[in-house]
Design an enzyme around this catalytic site. Structure first.
Site, PDB file in Angstrom:
ATOM      1  N   LEU A   4       0.811  -1.208   0.000  1.00  0.00           N
ATOM      2  CA  LEU A   4       0.000   0.000   0.000  1.00  0.00           C
ATOM      3  C   LEU A   4       0.851   1.267   0.000  1.00  0.00           C
ATOM      4  O   LEU A   4       0.429   2.307  -0.503  1.00  0.00           O
ATOM      5  CB  LEU A   4      -0.929   0.022   1.232  1.00  0.00           C
ATOM      6  CG  LEU A   4      -1.948  -1.104   1.327  1.00  0.00           C
ATOM      7  CD1 LEU A   4      -2.719  -0.994   2.636  1.00  0.00           C
ATOM      8  CD2 LEU A   4      -2.906  -1.056   0.136  1.00  0.00           C
ATOM      9  N   GLY A   5       2.042   1.191   0.567  1.00  0.00           N
ATOM     10  CA  GLY A   5       2.893   2.368   0.640  1.00  0.00           C
ATOM     11  C   GLY A   5       4.178   2.050   1.375  1.00  0.00           C
ATOM     12  O   GLY A   5       4.426   0.908   1.794  1.00  0.00           O
TER      13      GLY A   5
ATOM     14  N   GLY B 132       7.191   4.028   4.116  1.00  0.00           N
ATOM     15  CA  GLY B 132       7.634   5.165   4.900  1.00  0.00           C
ATOM     16  C   GLY B 132       8.943   4.862   5.585  1.00  0.00           C
ATOM     17  O   GLY B 132       9.623   3.861   5.271  1.00  0.00           O
ATOM     18  N   GLY B 133       9.305   5.711   6.546  1.00  0.00           N
ATOM     19  CA  GLY B 133      10.555   5.509   7.254  1.00  0.00           C
ATOM     20  C   GLY B 133      10.567   4.247   8.087  1.00  0.00           C
ATOM     21  O   GLY B 133      11.626   3.676   8.371  1.00  0.00           O
ATOM     22  N   PHE B 134       9.386   3.765   8.476  1.00  0.00           N
ATOM     23  CA  PHE B 134       9.287   2.561   9.298  1.00  0.00           C
ATOM     24  C   PHE B 134       9.463   1.303   8.448  1.00  0.00           C
ATOM     25  O   PHE B 134      10.013   0.315   8.881  1.00  0.00           O
ATOM     26  CB  PHE B 134       7.928   2.551   9.997  1.00  0.00           C
ATOM     27  CG  PHE B 134       7.790   1.518  11.075  1.00  0.00           C
ATOM     28  CD1 PHE B 134       8.226   1.790  12.357  1.00  0.00           C
ATOM     29  CD2 PHE B 134       7.197   0.299  10.817  1.00  0.00           C
ATOM     30  CE1 PHE B 134       8.092   0.840  13.363  1.00  0.00           C
ATOM     31  CE2 PHE B 134       7.050  -0.653  11.814  1.00  0.00           C
ATOM     32  CZ  PHE B 134       7.510  -0.366  13.094  1.00  0.00           C
ATOM     33  N   GLY B 135       8.977   1.370   7.233  1.00  0.00           N
ATOM     34  CA  GLY B 135       9.039   0.218   6.352  1.00  0.00           C
ATOM     35  C   GLY B 135       7.850   0.216   5.413  1.00  0.00           C
ATOM     36  O   GLY B 135       7.208   1.242   5.191  1.00  0.00           O
TER      37      GLY B 135
ATOM     38  N   VAL C 237       4.011  -0.836   4.018  1.00  0.00           N
ATOM     39  CA  VAL C 237       2.663  -1.051   4.524  1.00  0.00           C
ATOM     40  C   VAL C 237       1.954  -1.973   3.543  1.00  0.00           C
ATOM     41  O   VAL C 237       1.916  -1.704   2.334  1.00  0.00           O
ATOM     42  CB  VAL C 237       1.889   0.271   4.678  1.00  0.00           C
ATOM     43  CG1 VAL C 237       0.478  -0.004   5.210  1.00  0.00           C
ATOM     44  CG2 VAL C 237       2.630   1.233   5.593  1.00  0.00           C
TER      45      VAL C 237
ATOM     46  N   ASP D 276       4.671  15.331  13.065  1.00  0.00           N
ATOM     47  CA  ASP D 276       4.906  15.064  11.645  1.00  0.00           C
ATOM     48  C   ASP D 276       3.601  15.191  10.871  1.00  0.00           C
ATOM     49  O   ASP D 276       3.230  14.307  10.091  1.00  0.00           O
ATOM     50  CB  ASP D 276       5.518  13.680  11.450  1.00  0.00           C
ATOM     51  CG  ASP D 276       6.171  13.517  10.079  1.00  0.00           C
ATOM     52  OD1 ASP D 276       6.464  14.551   9.443  1.00  0.00           O
ATOM     53  OD2 ASP D 276       6.376  12.385   9.653  1.00  0.00           O
TER      54      ASP D 276
END
Length: 659
Positions: A336-337, A339-342, A344, A456
């Site tokens: 799905l997407g 980000g900085g976390f990893g 999705v 953020d």
């Protein structure tokens, strides 16, 4: 005043012509012309001219002052079918005429109406009961500049003003909650927090259909919460706050209506038998399933920190194993997407509930610290405009958060997207998204204990569900603050995204609620303009600086997203842009709170809905021309170009009204 128009030759005149035949014939007009000499004239140079309105001399032998604002205006309204202004150089002038700005106002005939009589009766009774002094005298809403402290009114030319918001917090109110509050039938925000109110909460408050925010915190109320209010909270139409009322019963069962308890008593005998049978069946099924495979159970678990200062965390949500995540995501097949976390991933639970699984990448620069932070926040907060967490995974080295699926993706994607006809997200939908996002942030700041700074806020962290309802997401950088003034918190870790970060926070490393307000102001500008936080062409510039430059000239249409194709109320756009500018003030103290932003955006939405969605072109019927026979030249201090007539908004709060 830094720009002006002037012909190249002294023999040429300046003429403005505006056709007014499409407007009502009984309208009166008032005009203002602004003048300022921008050139330091030589000793023998002379700029002198006569001013004509509709071929009638109104001012003769005028010379504008050097670098000082001057103006000519009509003291009485005049009626014309065509507005014509002529500036003609005198015989002794060596330089052509000059003009820096012109405004034409239509005087709308109307009878000033007092505040709605029912609202007046209700608020007057409230004033008498609580012995309110302050400035509560005369009409509550009229004149607008002298509106009673704590009241926000809604004004309509065709109807009497009505009271929309009542803020009586910290007013030392004693006694019970007056039933007269229920007679304010159009009130949306009612704040009675931080007083000495006693007694029970009247059920009459639930009859206020327009009420969306009720704060009863920090009083001495007792009894139970009326069922009508509980129902409004459950269906998401009311934000109810009641913390720090020691004697107030907040148990759901004891807060039901008396007849509800009576019905329960009637059916209890039958229910006990049914429940016993169901429990026995459930136990047998459970034992059978345990033999076949491992199952997930909702239970509390402690997650210890990684030494970053976070305390142990208790999560009441469902705990998933990594193998279960593989199953529900079909082996992490749909991204799905990122980000900085990893990444999705899309997932589907056993009951067909769709979820989003945020799986921490082993190479992520956001580790256990951010995982714990987001998990901790998501287990504490519950609001219709915040993404809800369904569960989590901490299985060896694997960490993941499972939260509700938002099928419409991010606000950032919708702002950049357009349909086959070239249209973007409609303006009314943008306003609704802005209001819902603001409500989510306002809950973090005021509804959480301790309050939370998101740190953020950006369009990529605002998600939309199937009904395009907005929810704030990504709480990995959030911080709770518990200082006495509830304004800021010290942190030695900088967070945020370029283009959205509060310059004060960037300088001091002390984020505050006003840091979120600043970032939200950037989001508002993106919604108005359809542009990203950082513009790249022709050179990199922050959207705030770009918008301020255009709005300082009154050029609202210059910043509006053209993909909306004029389908917007210009007043609502002006007001939204003005809110964004206030949110992005350099000094945090000059920015509004999110509560104030929510109220202002609600007024913007009211303006848009009041326009009927006509998408009226604010320039319709206006034809401004300048004598095209004159030459055109340009230098660094003066723009001698064909005049571009623009109309500013008919409101006092626009940037164009500030000189």
């Amino acid at each position: 005043m830094q720009t002006a128009v002037t012909p190249q030759h002294v023999s040429n005149n300046i003429e403005f012509t505006l056709d007014l035949q499409s407007f009502p014939s009984d309208l009166g007009y008032i005009h203002m012309l602004y003048f300022c000499e921008l050139e330091h004239l030589q000793t023998k140079a002379r700029r002198e001219y006569n001013f004509y309105r509709n071929d009638v001399l109104r001012h003769s032998n005028y010379t504008p002052p050097y670098l000082v604002t001057d103006y000519i205006y009509s003291s009485e309204p005049f009626q014309v079918d065509q507005y014509k202004v002529s500036l003609n150089a005198t015989a002794t002038s060596t330089l052509p005429p000059i003009i820096n700005g012109i405004e034409l106002f239509a005087v709308i005939p109307t009878t000033i109406q007092g505040t709605d009589t029912q609202d007046v009766s209700a608020i007057t009774a409230i004033k008498e009961i609580y012995q309110v002094h302050k400035n509560w005298m005369g009409d509550p809403c009229i004149p607008k500049a002298l509106c009673w402290d704590g009241l926000t009114c809604s004004y309509d030319v065709s109807k009497p003003p009505i009271i929309r918001n009542v803020n009586m917090s910290f007013n030392g109110l004693h006694g019970g909650i007056s039933p007269n509050f229920a007679n304010l039938m159009d009130v949306q925000y009612l704040d009675l927090s931080n007083n000495n109110l006693t007694g029970s909460i009247p059920d009459t408050l639930s009859r206020i259909q327009s009420l969306i925010f009720l704060d009863l915190s920090n009083n001495n109320l007792n009894g139970s919460i009326p069922y009508g209010l509980i129902k409004k909270v459950q269906d998401g139409s009311l934000d109810l706050r009641y913390v720090n009322n020691p004697d107030l019963c907040t148990n759901g069962n004891s807060s039901q209506l008396a007849e509800g308890r009576t019905k329960l008593a009637i059916y209890i005998a039958v229910s006990v038998v049914v429940i016993v049978v169901l429990v026995l069946v459930a136990v047998l099924c459970f034992c059978f399933q345990r033999k076949r495979k491992q199952v997930s159970i909702n239970y509390s678990v402690k997650l210890t920190s990684d030494g970053d200062g976070n305390s142990s965390l208790r999560l009441e949500n469902r705990r998933f194993t990594y193998m279960e995540l593989e199953t529900i995501t079909n082996n992490f097949g749909r991204v799905l997407g990122q980000g900085g976390f990893g990444y999705v991933f899309h997932g589907c639970l056993e009951d067909a509930t769709q979820v989003a699984v945020k799986l921490r990448s082993h190479s992520s620069n956001q580790g256990v610290k951010q995982f714990l932070a987001e998990a901790q926040v998501l287990t504490r907060i519950h609001h219709k405009n915040l993404v809800s967490m369904i569960g989590y995974c901490k299985d060896g080295v694997h960490m993941a958060l499972v939260y509700e699926y938002m099928p419409q993706g991010t606000l950032q994607e919708h702002i950049a997207r357009e349909d086959n006809s070239g249209r973007g997200l409609p303006w009314r939908q943008r306003l609704q998204v802005a209001l819902e996002s603001a409500q989510g942030l306002e809950y973090l700041h005021k509804g959480c204990n301790p309050p939370i700074i998101h740190r953020d806020v950006k369009t990529a962290n605002i998600l939309l569900n199937a009904r395009l309802e907005a929810k704030i997401a990504d709480f990995g950088l959030s911080k709770a603050f518990t200082c006495d003034d509830n304004t800021n918190v010290s942190t030695n870790t900088f967070a945020g995204t370029h283009g959205y970060v509060d310059p004060e926070y960037q300088r001091t490393m002390y984020p505050s609620t006003k840091s979120d307000v600043y970032s939200f102001g950037v989001v508002l500008l993106e919604l108005v303009t359809g542009k990203p936080a950082i513009l790249r062409n022709p050179r990199p510039i922050n959207i705030i600086n770009w918008a301020r430059q255009l709005l300082a000239r009154g050029d609202i249409e210059g910043i509006v997203d053209a993909r909306m194709q004029g389908d917007h109320d210009i007043n609502a756009v002006w007001k939204t842009a003005n809110i964004a500018l206030m949110c992005t003030e350099q000094a945090p103290a000059q920015r509004p709170s999110m509560t104030e932003v929510v109220m202002q955006l609600q007024e913007c939405l009211d303006l848009e809905e009041g326009s009927g969605g006509s998408g009226m072109n604010p320039h319709m019927g206006y034809n401004a021309t300048i004598n095209q026979s004159i030459g055109v030249s340009q230098n660094n201090t003066m723009f001698e170009t064909a005049y571009n007539y623009t109309t500013g908004p008919p409101m006092d709060s626009s940037p164009a009204s500030t000189r």
